[in-house]
Design a protein around this motif. Sequence first.
Motif, PDB file in Angstrom:
ATOM      1  N   PHE A 315      -0.372   3.203  14.674  1.00  0.00           N
ATOM      2  CA  PHE A 315       0.274   2.721  13.454  1.00  0.00           C
ATOM      3  C   PHE A 315       0.845   1.319  13.676  1.00  0.00           C
ATOM      4  O   PHE A 315       1.529   1.062  14.667  1.00  0.00           O
ATOM      5  N   GLY A 316       0.559   0.394  12.746  1.00  0.00           N
ATOM      6  CA  GLY A 316       1.068  -0.972  12.855  1.00  0.00           C
ATOM      7  C   GLY A 316       0.361  -1.802  13.905  1.00  0.00           C
ATOM      8  O   GLY A 316       0.921  -2.787  14.404  1.00  0.00           O
ATOM      9  N   LEU A 317      -0.885  -1.446  14.214  1.00  0.00           N
ATOM     10  CA  LEU A 317      -1.656  -2.184  15.227  1.00  0.00           C
ATOM     11  C   LEU A 317      -1.743  -3.678  14.905  1.00  0.00           C
ATOM     12  O   LEU A 317      -1.571  -4.524  15.785  1.00  0.00           O
ATOM     13  N   VAL A 318      -1.993  -4.010  13.654  1.00  0.00           N
ATOM     14  CA  VAL A 318      -2.242  -5.419  13.297  1.00  0.00           C
ATOM     15  C   VAL A 318      -1.015  -6.302  13.545  1.00  0.00           C
ATOM     16  O   VAL A 318      -1.109  -7.301  14.273  1.00  0.00           O
ATOM     17  N   PRO A 319       0.156  -5.994  12.971  1.00  0.00           N
ATOM     18  CA  PRO A 319       1.294  -6.889  13.219  1.00  0.00           C
ATOM     19  C   PRO A 319       1.754  -6.894  14.682  1.00  0.00           C
ATOM     20  O   PRO A 319       2.322  -7.885  15.148  1.00  0.00           O
ATOM     21  N   LYS A 320       1.492  -5.808  15.374  1.00  0.00           N
ATOM     22  CA  LYS A 320       1.909  -5.754  16.782  1.00  0.00           C
ATOM     23  C   LYS A 320       1.060  -6.688  17.651  1.00  0.00           C
ATOM     24  O   LYS A 320       1.583  -7.377  18.536  1.00  0.00           O
ATOM     25  N   LEU A 321      -0.245  -6.710  17.401  1.00  0.00           N
ATOM     26  CA  LEU A 321      -1.144  -7.509  18.240  1.00  0.00           C
ATOM     27  C   LEU A 321      -1.384  -8.914  17.690  1.00  0.00           C
ATOM     28  O   LEU A 321      -1.762  -9.815  18.434  1.00  0.00           O
ATOM     29  N   TRP A 322      -1.186  -9.083  16.376  1.00  0.00           N
ATOM     30  CA  TRP A 322      -1.356 -10.409  15.762  1.00  0.00           C
ATOM     31  C   TRP A 322      -0.062 -10.746  15.011  1.00  0.00           C
ATOM     32  O   TRP A 322       0.016 -10.602  13.775  1.00  0.00           O
ATOM     33  N   PRO A 323       0.951 -11.181  15.738  1.00  0.00           N
ATOM     34  CA  PRO A 323       2.304 -11.303  15.175  1.00  0.00           C
ATOM     35  C   PRO A 323       2.443 -12.337  14.050  1.00  0.00           C
ATOM     36  O   PRO A 323       3.398 -12.272  13.278  1.00  0.00           O
ATOM     37  N   ASN A 324       1.511 -13.285  13.959  1.00  0.00           N
ATOM     38  CA  ASN A 324       1.608 -14.313  12.915  1.00  0.00           C
ATOM     39  C   ASN A 324       0.688 -14.060  11.729  1.00  0.00           C
ATOM     40  O   ASN A 324       0.620 -14.889  10.814  1.00  0.00           O
ATOM     41  N   ALA A 325      -0.003 -12.921  11.737  1.00  0.00           N
ATOM     42  CA  ALA A 325      -0.894 -12.591  10.621  1.00  0.00           C
ATOM     43  C   ALA A 325      -0.076 -12.334   9.362  1.00  0.00           C
ATOM     44  O   ALA A 325       0.959 -11.670   9.403  1.00  0.00           O
ATOM     45  N   LYS A 326      -0.556 -12.865   8.235  1.00  0.00           N
ATOM     46  CA  LYS A 326       0.170 -12.753   6.963  1.00  0.00           C
ATOM     47  C   LYS A 326      -0.322 -11.610   6.093  1.00  0.00           C
ATOM     48  O   LYS A 326       0.414 -11.069   5.284  1.00  0.00           O
ATOM     49  N   TYR A 327      -1.607 -11.219   6.254  1.00  0.00           N
ATOM     50  CA  TYR A 327      -2.161 -10.167   5.417  1.00  0.00           C
ATOM     51  C   TYR A 327      -3.532  -9.757   5.952  1.00  0.00           C
ATOM     52  O   TYR A 327      -4.101 -10.411   6.841  1.00  0.00           O
ATOM     53  N   VAL A 328      -4.044  -8.657   5.407  1.00  0.00           N
ATOM     54  CA  VAL A 328      -5.404  -8.195   5.679  1.00  0.00           C
ATOM     55  C   VAL A 328      -6.183  -8.336   4.378  1.00  0.00           C
ATOM     56  O   VAL A 328      -5.717  -7.914   3.314  1.00  0.00           O
ATOM     57  N   TYR A 329      -7.382  -8.920   4.465  1.00  0.00           N
ATOM     58  CA  TYR A 329      -8.123  -9.343   3.269  1.00  0.00           C
ATOM     59  C   TYR A 329      -9.545  -8.803   3.311  1.00  0.00           C
ATOM     60  O   TYR A 329     -10.268  -9.013   4.291  1.00  0.00           O
ATOM     61  N   SER A 330      -9.933  -8.073   2.259  1.00  0.00           N
ATOM     62  CA  SER A 330     -11.271  -7.499   2.240  1.00  0.00           C
ATOM     63  C   SER A 330     -11.545  -6.905   0.867  1.00  0.00           C
ATOM     64  O   SER A 330     -10.632  -6.729   0.059  1.00  0.00           O
ATOM     65  N   ILE A 331     -12.802  -6.569   0.589  1.00  0.00           N
ATOM     66  CA  ILE A 331     -13.116  -5.791  -0.610  1.00  0.00           C
ATOM     67  C   ILE A 331     -12.620  -4.375  -0.390  1.00  0.00           C
ATOM     68  O   ILE A 331     -12.993  -3.724   0.594  1.00  0.00           O
ATOM     69  N   MET A 332     -11.771  -3.912  -1.289  1.00  0.00           N
ATOM     70  CA  MET A 332     -11.111  -2.621  -1.116  1.00  0.00           C
ATOM     71  C   MET A 332     -11.259  -1.721  -2.335  1.00  0.00           C
ATOM     72  O   MET A 332     -10.576  -0.703  -2.442  1.00  0.00           O
ATOM     73  N   THR A 333     -12.136  -2.100  -3.253  1.00  0.00           N
ATOM     74  CA  THR A 333     -12.328  -1.318  -4.471  1.00  0.00           C
ATOM     75  C   THR A 333     -13.601  -0.481  -4.355  1.00  0.00           C
ATOM     76  O   THR A 333     -14.357  -0.594  -3.393  1.00  0.00           O
ATOM     77  N   GLY A 334     -13.853   0.345  -5.368  1.00  0.00           N
ATOM     78  CA  GLY A 334     -15.074   1.153  -5.390  1.00  0.00           C
ATOM     79  C   GLY A 334     -15.130   2.113  -4.215  1.00  0.00           C
ATOM     80  O   GLY A 334     -14.169   2.820  -3.913  1.00  0.00           O
ATOM     81  N   SER A 335     -16.245   2.130  -3.525  1.00  0.00           N
ATOM     82  CA  SER A 335     -16.432   3.060  -2.406  1.00  0.00           C
ATOM     83  C   SER A 335     -15.542   2.728  -1.219  1.00  0.00           C
ATOM     84  O   SER A 335     -15.415   3.532  -0.289  1.00  0.00           O
ATOM     85  N   MET A 336     -14.891   1.557  -1.234  1.00  0.00           N
ATOM     86  CA  MET A 336     -13.986   1.170  -0.151  1.00  0.00           C
ATOM     87  C   MET A 336     -12.591   1.790  -0.283  1.00  0.00           C
ATOM     88  O   MET A 336     -11.798   1.740   0.661  1.00  0.00           O
ATOM     89  N   GLN A 337     -12.286   2.362  -1.445  1.00  0.00           N
ATOM     90  CA  GLN A 337     -10.948   2.910  -1.653  1.00  0.00           C
ATOM     91  C   GLN A 337     -10.592   3.989  -0.640  1.00  0.00           C
ATOM     92  O   GLN A 337      -9.425   4.140  -0.273  1.00  0.00           O
ATOM     93  N   HIS A 338     -11.587   4.725  -0.206  1.00  0.00           N
ATOM     94  CA  HIS A 338     -11.322   5.800   0.759  1.00  0.00           C
ATOM     95  C   HIS A 338     -10.676   5.278   2.034  1.00  0.00           C
ATOM     96  O   HIS A 338      -9.898   5.989   2.674  1.00  0.00           O
ATOM     97  N   TYR A 339     -10.978   4.037   2.419  1.00  0.00           N
ATOM     98  CA  TYR A 339     -10.496   3.501   3.699  1.00  0.00           C
ATOM     99  C   TYR A 339      -9.107   2.879   3.602  1.00  0.00           C
ATOM    100  O   TYR A 339      -8.566   2.433   4.613  1.00  0.00           O
ATOM    101  N   LEU A 340      -8.519   2.851   2.395  1.00  0.00           N
ATOM    102  CA  LEU A 340      -7.216   2.206   2.236  1.00  0.00           C
ATOM    103  C   LEU A 340      -6.134   2.895   3.056  1.00  0.00           C
ATOM    104  O   LEU A 340      -5.272   2.230   3.652  1.00  0.00           O
ATOM    105  N   LYS A 341      -6.145   4.210   3.091  1.00  0.00           N
ATOM    106  CA  LYS A 341      -5.108   4.928   3.834  1.00  0.00           C
ATOM    107  C   LYS A 341      -5.144   4.543   5.310  1.00  0.00           C
ATOM    108  O   LYS A 341      -4.105   4.254   5.922  1.00  0.00           O
ATOM    109  N   LYS A 342      -6.337   4.531   5.893  1.00  0.00           N
ATOM    110  CA  LYS A 342      -6.466   4.179   7.311  1.00  0.00           C
ATOM    111  C   LYS A 342      -6.127   2.709   7.533  1.00  0.00           C
ATOM    112  O   LYS A 342      -5.491   2.341   8.530  1.00  0.00           O
ATOM    113  N   LEU A 343      -6.537   1.864   6.611  1.00  0.00           N
ATOM    114  CA  LEU A 343      -6.253   0.436   6.741  1.00  0.00           C
ATOM    115  C   LEU A 343      -4.748   0.181   6.667  1.00  0.00           C
ATOM    116  O   LEU A 343      -4.213  -0.648   7.425  1.00  0.00           O
TER     117      LEU A 343
END
Length: 610
Positions: A315-343
């Motif tokens: 949990f929180g892998l991204v901010p822990k390893l990339w401390p200056n990252a501002k956001y995660v950006y990707s197509i997240m609609t349609g069939s990608m919605q299932h992956y939102l919880k894990k993301l």
Amino acid sequence: MHVTKNKRLLAAMEAANNTNGNGYGNNYECDIIRWFEYISENAGEVQRETLRRILEQNYDVEYLKKRLGDTKIQDMDACEMETLYTSLVPLASHADLEPYIQRIADGDTASLLTQEPITKLSLSSGTTEGRQKYVPFTKHSSQTTLQIFRLAAAYRSRVYPIREGGRILEFIYSSKQFKTKGGLTAGTATTHYYASEEFKIKQEKTKSFTCSPEEVISSGEYKQSTYCHLLLGLFFSDQVEFITSTFAYSIVQAFTAFEECWQDICIDVREGSLSSSRITLPKMRKAVLDTISPKPYLASKIEVACKKLESLDWFGLVPKLWPNAKYVYSIMTGSMQHYLKKLRHYAGDLPLVSADYGSTESWIGVNVDPSLPPEDVTFAVIPTFSYFEFIPIHRRKQDCNSAIDDFIEDEPVPLSQVKLGQEYEIVLTSFTGLYRYRLGDVVEVAGFHKGTPKLNFVCRRKLILTVNIDKNTEKDLQLVVDRGSQLLNKTGAELVDFTSHADIVNQPGHYIIYWEIKGDVEEGVLNQCCHEMDVSFVDPGYVVSRRTNSIGPLELCIVKRGAFRMILDYFVGNGAALSQFKTPRCTSNQVLVRILNDWTIKRFHSTAYC
């Protein structure tokens, strides 16, 4: 011909496309946003002028000549030309254009679809209909990709400013290109773009540079590329401003792989080396080794962080390893919605920003509200990219027995006539030789940005489960799976991925839903999940058919871990790029069904409606 207001708008478009912007500076942002606000406010007029430009460029190509004859469209005003075009040129599917595209692929150099020579063909992902399709790719395709990336970046930087000169951890992948019979280069649209001059320009214009060299992106071996993306992302970890990929699936896949390989990556960061067992491609090895150097302090820091993250289930892998990252950006609609919880699990408190709306055929809309969560995102149509029409569609009544889908249609309307709250199928006429082309996407008009509609993606029209008079879309299936997996989540287990199949070979026909699960779940819970999904389908045709046993009990199949990785490998092995891969939510592809059935370890049948 005198210069009209609309031509001034299009001149503004071309000026914006050629602007030498300076990173994410205020002038750069203001210029491109001001341009979009201007054309949005005049979207109806801009659309007619866009159609004029397409037709003036291509009116004497074979496809249009057969339909428009010797009509002098150059002498018509925009409204007259629009009316004539939509009355004489019929709506088309890919099957209607396929003979022309195949002739181009085979080397026919006549002007069949465009005056501009077509030297490349894009391949669709093939995950919706089970086979990849050729789509023309021209310079315009790369230019609009660059333009929408710059426009979206300007809107994002208003909300999430990033440092000029920073880096982007991009999980991007090219597929292997090949030559058609006629010598044209064929590959995925993303592959063409990553190899284009526009991809380099995008980095220079935005002053943000991908962590990975071209040899990693274009290797054609996604597992090795993923490892190198992760390694280089960590090597430049303090410089990474945001994390992105075309689809959310690719980011989840990369971080899932990281859970298994982080120790090897730590060794490589510490020693400035590259695992010989994981990376075997010579060009990739050289490019990565030329980039990295030993960083023992960073490796120790990553190692400590990963041991703690393991105890937190990452949990929180991204901010822990990339401390200056501002956001995660990707197509997240349609069939990608299932992956939102894990993301969200990996992203912790970092915002998830939904990327823009497009297809292999054309870009369509930009996310002008990047602060909104992916579930609420809409896309403002860019009226200069293609000429758009919208087919109003309505749900069929319960007693209507159609083998196609559960929609009835009205006549197409132009962009300027769409209505709030109405669902439509998108039709586009593009600069790349597609004329009144039915895209197959169902969208809802959720609002307006100035005069251009903001679209909410609903589903793929052809992607449906149907056995009898029942019709369930991808969105219907997602809601059902969400309901069923709520019981699963209470046990601490995780639904990794899913798909479905309508079995009409065995009678009565019935739905099969395949789940891959992480964690142990009692059979009683899975029986409940199966029952809950069966009763959660609310389509009247399904409910009536289940009650009369003309559709059999829903079947839940649990597959072994790694089954969906096998499906990914199948698609990539057949020419798809990981950047374009979408797990098919409903499949009739017999190869995939065979893989799923071979990997099934448990089967459950619903007792609902008994």
